[in-house]
Scaffold this motif. Structure first.
Motif, PDB file in Angstrom:
ATOM      1  N   ARG A 113       0.827  -1.210   0.000  1.00 26.03           N
ATOM      2  CA  ARG A 113       0.000   0.000   0.000  1.00 26.03           C
ATOM      3  C   ARG A 113       0.858   1.254   0.000  1.00 26.03           C
ATOM      4  N   ALA A 114       1.940   1.238   0.775  1.00 28.05           N
ATOM      5  CA  ALA A 114       2.800   2.428   0.844  1.00 28.05           C
ATOM      6  C   ALA A 114       3.495   2.696  -0.486  1.00 28.05           C
ATOM      7  N   VAL A 115       3.942   1.631  -1.150  1.00 28.13           N
ATOM      8  CA  VAL A 115       4.616   1.800  -2.438  1.00 28.13           C
ATOM      9  C   VAL A 115       3.639   2.337  -3.483  1.00 28.13           C
ATOM     10  N   GLU A 116       2.421   1.782  -3.505  1.00 26.34           N
ATOM     11  CA  GLU A 116       1.457   2.300  -4.477  1.00 26.34           C
ATOM     12  C   GLU A 116       1.090   3.749  -4.172  1.00 26.34           C
ATOM     13  N   ASP A 117       0.928   4.092  -2.900  1.00 29.69           N
ATOM     14  CA  ASP A 117       0.643   5.480  -2.545  1.00 29.69           C
ATOM     15  C   ASP A 117       1.761   6.403  -3.022  1.00 29.69           C
ATOM     16  N   PHE A 118       3.012   5.957  -2.834  1.00 35.30           N
ATOM     17  CA  PHE A 118       4.138   6.761  -3.309  1.00 35.30           C
ATOM     18  C   PHE A 118       4.071   6.968  -4.821  1.00 35.30           C
ATOM     19  N   LEU A 119       3.808   5.896  -5.563  1.00 35.75           N
ATOM     20  CA  LEU A 119       3.781   5.996  -7.023  1.00 35.75           C
ATOM     21  C   LEU A 119       2.653   6.905  -7.492  1.00 35.75           C
ATOM     22  N   ARG A 120       1.487   6.781  -6.881  1.00 37.30           N
ATOM     23  CA  ARG A 120       0.369   7.634  -7.267  1.00 37.30           C
ATOM     24  C   ARG A 120       0.672   9.112  -6.985  1.00 37.30           C
ATOM     25  N   THR A 121       1.255   9.380  -5.837  1.00 40.36           N
ATOM     26  CA  THR A 121       1.582  10.760  -5.495  1.00 40.36           C
ATOM     27  C   THR A 121       2.622  11.330  -6.451  1.00 40.36           C
ATOM     28  N   ALA A 122       3.640  10.535  -6.760  1.00 42.22           N
ATOM     29  CA  ALA A 122       4.689  10.994  -7.669  1.00 42.22           C
ATOM     30  C   ALA A 122       4.148  11.249  -9.065  1.00 42.22           C
ATOM     31  N   LEU A 123       3.293  10.361  -9.550  1.00 42.36           N
ATOM     32  CA  LEU A 123       2.719  10.546 -10.882  1.00 42.36           C
ATOM     33  C   LEU A 123       1.784  11.751 -10.919  1.00 42.36           C
ATOM     34  N   ALA A 124       1.056  11.982  -9.836  1.00 43.25           N
ATOM     35  CA  ALA A 124       0.172  13.151  -9.788  1.00 43.25           C
ATOM     36  C   ALA A 124       0.965  14.444  -9.869  1.00 43.25           C
ATOM     37  N   GLU A 125       2.177  14.426  -9.327  1.00 46.73           N
ATOM     38  CA  GLU A 125       3.027  15.614  -9.396  1.00 46.73           C
ATOM     39  C   GLU A 125       3.669  15.769 -10.772  1.00 46.73           C
ATOM     40  N   LEU A 126       4.122  14.646 -11.345  1.00 43.93           N
ATOM     41  CA  LEU A 126       4.826  14.691 -12.621  1.00 43.93           C
ATOM     42  C   LEU A 126       3.883  14.847 -13.810  1.00 43.93           C
ATOM     43  N   ARG A 127       2.739  14.151 -13.740  1.00 43.60           N
ATOM     44  CA  ARG A 127       1.823  14.108 -14.879  1.00 43.60           C
ATOM     45  C   ARG A 127       0.388  14.159 -14.354  1.00 43.60           C
ATOM     46  N   PRO A 128      -0.056  15.320 -13.894  1.00 45.70           N
ATOM     47  CA  PRO A 128      -1.363  15.424 -13.233  1.00 45.70           C
ATOM     48  C   PRO A 128      -2.554  15.134 -14.128  1.00 45.70           C
ATOM     49  N   ALA A 129      -2.391  15.173 -15.429  1.00 48.60           N
ATOM     50  CA  ALA A 129      -3.516  14.937 -16.332  1.00 48.60           C
ATOM     51  C   ALA A 129      -3.732  13.452 -16.625  1.00 48.60           C
ATOM     52  N   ASP A 130      -2.838  12.590 -16.150  1.00 46.37           N
ATOM     53  CA  ASP A 130      -2.904  11.166 -16.488  1.00 46.37           C
ATOM     54  C   ASP A 130      -3.818  10.391 -15.538  1.00 46.37           C
ATOM     55  N   SER A 131      -4.283   9.237 -16.026  1.00 43.07           N
ATOM     56  CA  SER A 131      -5.040   8.296 -15.206  1.00 43.07           C
ATOM     57  C   SER A 131      -4.104   7.258 -14.596  1.00 43.07           C
ATOM     58  N   VAL A 132      -4.561   6.640 -13.516  1.00 38.29           N
ATOM     59  CA  VAL A 132      -3.778   5.621 -12.836  1.00 38.29           C
ATOM     60  C   VAL A 132      -4.688   4.481 -12.417  1.00 38.29           C
ATOM     61  N   ILE A 133      -4.225   3.241 -12.600  1.00 37.77           N
ATOM     62  CA  ILE A 133      -4.889   2.080 -12.036  1.00 37.77           C
ATOM     63  C   ILE A 133      -3.826   1.239 -11.354  1.00 37.77           C
ATOM     64  N   GLY A 134      -4.129   0.770 -10.160  1.00 34.11           N
ATOM     65  CA  GLY A 134      -3.166  -0.020  -9.413  1.00 34.11           C
ATOM     66  C   GLY A 134      -3.826  -1.150  -8.673  1.00 34.11           C
ATOM     67  N   GLU A 135      -3.045  -2.128  -8.265  1.00 38.48           N
ATOM     68  CA  GLU A 135      -3.586  -3.322  -7.618  1.00 38.48           C
ATOM     69  C   GLU A 135      -4.279  -3.004  -6.302  1.00 38.48           C
ATOM     70  N   GLU A 136      -3.726  -2.108  -5.530  1.00 40.38           N
ATOM     71  CA  GLU A 136      -4.228  -1.924  -4.176  1.00 40.38           C
ATOM     72  C   GLU A 136      -5.331  -0.887  -4.061  1.00 40.38           C
ATOM     73  N   ALA A 137      -5.285   0.178  -4.838  1.00 42.63           N
ATOM     74  CA  ALA A 137      -6.252   1.271  -4.679  1.00 42.63           C
ATOM     75  C   ALA A 137      -7.207   1.410  -5.853  1.00 42.63           C
ATOM     76  N   GLY A 138      -7.122   0.502  -6.828  1.00 46.79           N
ATOM     77  CA  GLY A 138      -8.057   0.538  -7.937  1.00 46.79           C
ATOM     78  C   GLY A 138      -7.738   1.619  -8.944  1.00 46.79           C
ATOM     79  N   ALA A 139      -8.791   2.152  -9.579  1.00 46.81           N
ATOM     80  CA  ALA A 139      -8.605   3.061 -10.709  1.00 46.81           C
ATOM     81  C   ALA A 139      -8.913   4.497 -10.326  1.00 46.81           C
ATOM     82  N   ALA A 140      -8.126   5.420 -10.857  1.00 47.08           N
ATOM     83  CA  ALA A 140      -8.417   6.849 -10.821  1.00 47.08           C
ATOM     84  C   ALA A 140      -8.435   7.306 -12.275  1.00 47.08           C
ATOM     85  N   GLU A 141      -9.543   7.025 -12.941  1.00 45.06           N
ATOM     86  CA  GLU A 141      -9.643   7.279 -14.376  1.00 45.06           C
ATOM     87  C   GLU A 141     -10.051   8.732 -14.629  1.00 45.06           C
TER      88      GLU A 141
END
Length: 274
Positions: free
Chosen positions: A56-84
């Motif tokens: 969970r911590a690793v996925e949270d880190f990746l989501r936060t980093a991607l939101a900073e680097l590429r805020p317009a992108d969507s993300v789907i991950g194993e632990e927290a599902g989709a943010a389309e």
């Protein structure tokens, strides 16, 4: 877009792969810190389907980093599902720790897997094993690499000499059926390995360390990056029965052995288990 304005360029797969590589390295280091400190472990779909506080911590880190680097992108991950996001230029597919059981047990075969998709097609991917330091990467049309070494796929050997890797489902009944098929395959191939990470299995195939691979059903985050790495290394892939590789089934082999291998899997009913 206003009249006369130039059309936006599509995302560059190489740049997306560079982002995946940089984030995977940092995510892997975070996973190791959690492992060294002692893990909190719980189960999900079954007692064998485990998740840790590190996942969970690793996925949270990746989501936060991607939101900073590429805020317009969507993300789907194993632990927290989709943010389309509607109209997102890129969709990121994350598996924070693929091979969590290995991770919990201290077996050095687990990985951070990050893929980037454009219009539904995976165009960049990275699979990083923090335990070994091996980093596999690919960008569509640019080949696949382990570190600086270009990958060229598995050997072309007869099936009765080939080493096969696969994985098994968490559901006991489905796993029993998969085990029976694997037993039949053992009489038709050189040998079998069950290593515990679909993402790394596909990279292991791309690197020529095994000759054949099949597994299914899978989630998209299990295979998205690894499948691109394998195909960019020249691996022939299939979902069996004329379907492309996907969530139902992912199978791979040297192109010279693919038809025979995929036919054998179909004959043994591998495609019907899922």
């Amino acid at each position: 877009m206003t009249d006369g304005a130039p059309a936006a360029l599509p995302p560059d797969p190489v740049q997306l792969a560079d982002i995946a590589v940089e984030l995977a390295g940092r995510a892997g280091a975070l996973a190791l810190r959690y492992q060294e400190a002692g893990l909190s472990v719980s189960s999900k779909s079954s007692v064998t389907d485990v998740v840790t506080d590190a996942d969970r911590a690793v996925e949270d880190f990746l989501r936060t980093a991607l939101a900073e680097l590429r805020p317009a992108d969507s993300v789907i991950g194993e632990e927290a599902g989709a943010a389309e996001l509607t109209g997102a230029p890129v969709r990121w597919v994350l598996d924070p720790i693929d091979g969590t059981v290995n991770f919990v047990l201290g077996l050095p075969y687990f990985a951070v897997s990050i893929a980037a998709q454009v219009h539904g097609e995976t165009v960049a991917g990275c699979v990083f094993n923090p335990a070994s330091g091996e980093l596999f990467r690919a960008a569509a049309g640019h080949g696949a690499f382990l570190g600086d070494r270009r990958l060229t796929g598995p050997r072309s050997v007869p099936l009765d000499e080939a080493v096969l890797t696969t994985g098994f489902n968490y559901d006991p009944a489905r796993r029993a059926r998969q085990g029976r098929v694997a037993g039949e395959l053992l009489a038709r191939v050189g040998n079998l390995r069950r290593l515990g990470s679909a993402a790394l299995d596909l990279c292991t195939l791309a690197a020529g360390r095994v000759d054949l691979y099949y597994e299914g059903p899978l989630h998209e985050w299990d295979f998205a990056a690894g499948l691109l790495i394998a195909t960019e290394a020249g691996v022939a892939t299939s979902g069996l029965r004329g379907r492309p590789a996907g969530t139902h089934m992912v199978a791979g082999a040297h192109p010279e052995r693919a038809e025979e291998f995929f036919g054998l899997l179909t004959e043994l009913g591998v495609a019907d288990i899922g």
